[in-house]
Design a protein around this motif. Sequence first.
Motif, short mmCIF file in Angstrom:
data_model
loop_
_atom_site.label_atom_id
_atom_site.label_comp_id
_atom_site.label_asym_id
_atom_site.label_seq_id
_atom_site.Cartn_x
_atom_site.Cartn_y
_atom_site.Cartn_z
N ARG A 279 -0.87 13.67 21.69
CA ARG A 279 -1.34 12.45 21.04
C ARG A 279 -0.18 11.85 20.27
N TYR A 280 -0.21 10.53 20.13
CA TYR A 280 0.83 9.89 19.33
C TYR A 280 0.19 8.92 18.34
N THR A 281 0.91 8.71 17.25
CA THR A 281 0.49 7.77 16.22
C THR A 281 1.69 6.91 15.86
N LEU A 282 1.47 5.62 15.71
CA LEU A 282 2.49 4.71 15.20
C LEU A 282 2.22 4.47 13.72
N ALA A 283 3.26 4.64 12.92
CA ALA A 283 3.15 4.44 11.47
C ALA A 283 4.05 3.28 11.07
N HIS A 284 3.46 2.24 10.52
CA HIS A 284 4.20 1.04 10.13
C HIS A 284 4.54 1.14 8.64
N ARG A 285 5.83 1.20 8.34
CA ARG A 285 6.29 1.29 6.95
C ARG A 285 6.94 -0.02 6.53
N ASP B 249 -1.01 3.53 8.95
CA ASP B 249 -1.08 4.51 10.03
C ASP B 249 -2.11 4.08 11.07
N GLU B 250 -1.70 4.05 12.33
CA GLU B 250 -2.67 3.80 13.39
C GLU B 250 -3.46 5.07 13.68
N ARG B 251 -4.54 4.92 14.41
CA ARG B 251 -5.29 6.09 14.86
C ARG B 251 -4.56 6.77 16.02
N ARG B 252 -4.73 8.07 16.11
CA ARG B 252 -4.06 8.81 17.17
C ARG B 252 -4.56 8.39 18.55
N PRO C 203 -7.28 2.32 20.80
CA PRO C 203 -8.41 1.97 19.94
C PRO C 203 -8.25 0.55 19.42
N PHE C 204 -9.35 -0.16 19.31
CA PHE C 204 -9.30 -1.54 18.81
C PHE C 204 -8.68 -1.59 17.42
N GLU C 205 -8.93 -0.57 16.60
CA GLU C 205 -8.38 -0.55 15.25
C GLU C 205 -6.86 -0.61 15.27
N ARG D 123 -1.67 -3.49 14.27
CA ARG D 123 -0.42 -4.07 14.78
C ARG D 123 -0.37 -5.57 14.53
N SER D 124 -1.50 -6.22 14.67
CA SER D 124 -1.57 -7.65 14.41
C SER D 124 -1.26 -7.94 12.94
N ALA D 125 -1.80 -7.12 12.04
CA ALA D 125 -1.54 -7.29 10.61
C ALA D 125 -0.06 -7.08 10.30
#
Length: 211
Positions: free
Chosen positions: A79-85, A101-104, A114-116, A121-123
């Motif tokens: 699984r991967y997660t993208l974390a926007h700092r 933090d995005e969902r895994r 996931p839609f979340e 990412r849009s934000a």
Amino acid sequence: MGIPSGVSGAAAAEGLGEPLGDAVVRRAPSLLGGKRVHLYEEGLVLGSGAQVRRWADVTRWRSTVDVIVTTNEQGDRARYTLAHRHLLRFGDGTEQGFLLDERRTVLGPMVVEPFENLRIRSAAEHIRKRVAEARAPALLDRIGKGRQVTFGPLTADAHGVFVPGGLLPLPLGRDAGAVSRRRPAGLSRAGVLVAAAPGRPARPAGQGRAR
């Protein structure tokens, strides 16, 4: 979890527009929680004290996207997660960082986002654009005065943008108005400076910094 009334009231009073989502100052154990940062179209509201900051007041900015990959004990599922700092410095010298933090997401032949994650990412992209738009006039003014500016890994002057391998000529002439008249189609004044600099969610990782 809803938005506290004090936060929504402060955002409305300052004209911050619609909410984009919530972030945290830093990761913390779930039992301890983390200080919340409420993100809006035109700025943020920090924690229960409802301190308001606007994207237009940012004078220095750093944005990164971390990729976190985990596997199960058998090693047959990842699984991967993208974390926007984001780390922002404002005109009064104060700094504020926050983390989204995005969902895994399970890696596989068919990756279903996931839609979340798309909302996050849009934000993040909206914040990058608003900060870039706020910074662009000052950067263009420095270029117009014959100085160089740096933005992430890029350096620009009146002749164009220096990238690995040489100079990329762009319409960054001394007359700031020339940017509006001669920029490539579909590229905003801010985009001339930042198109290749900030982290983009579509890539594994990226970074942008304005000085």
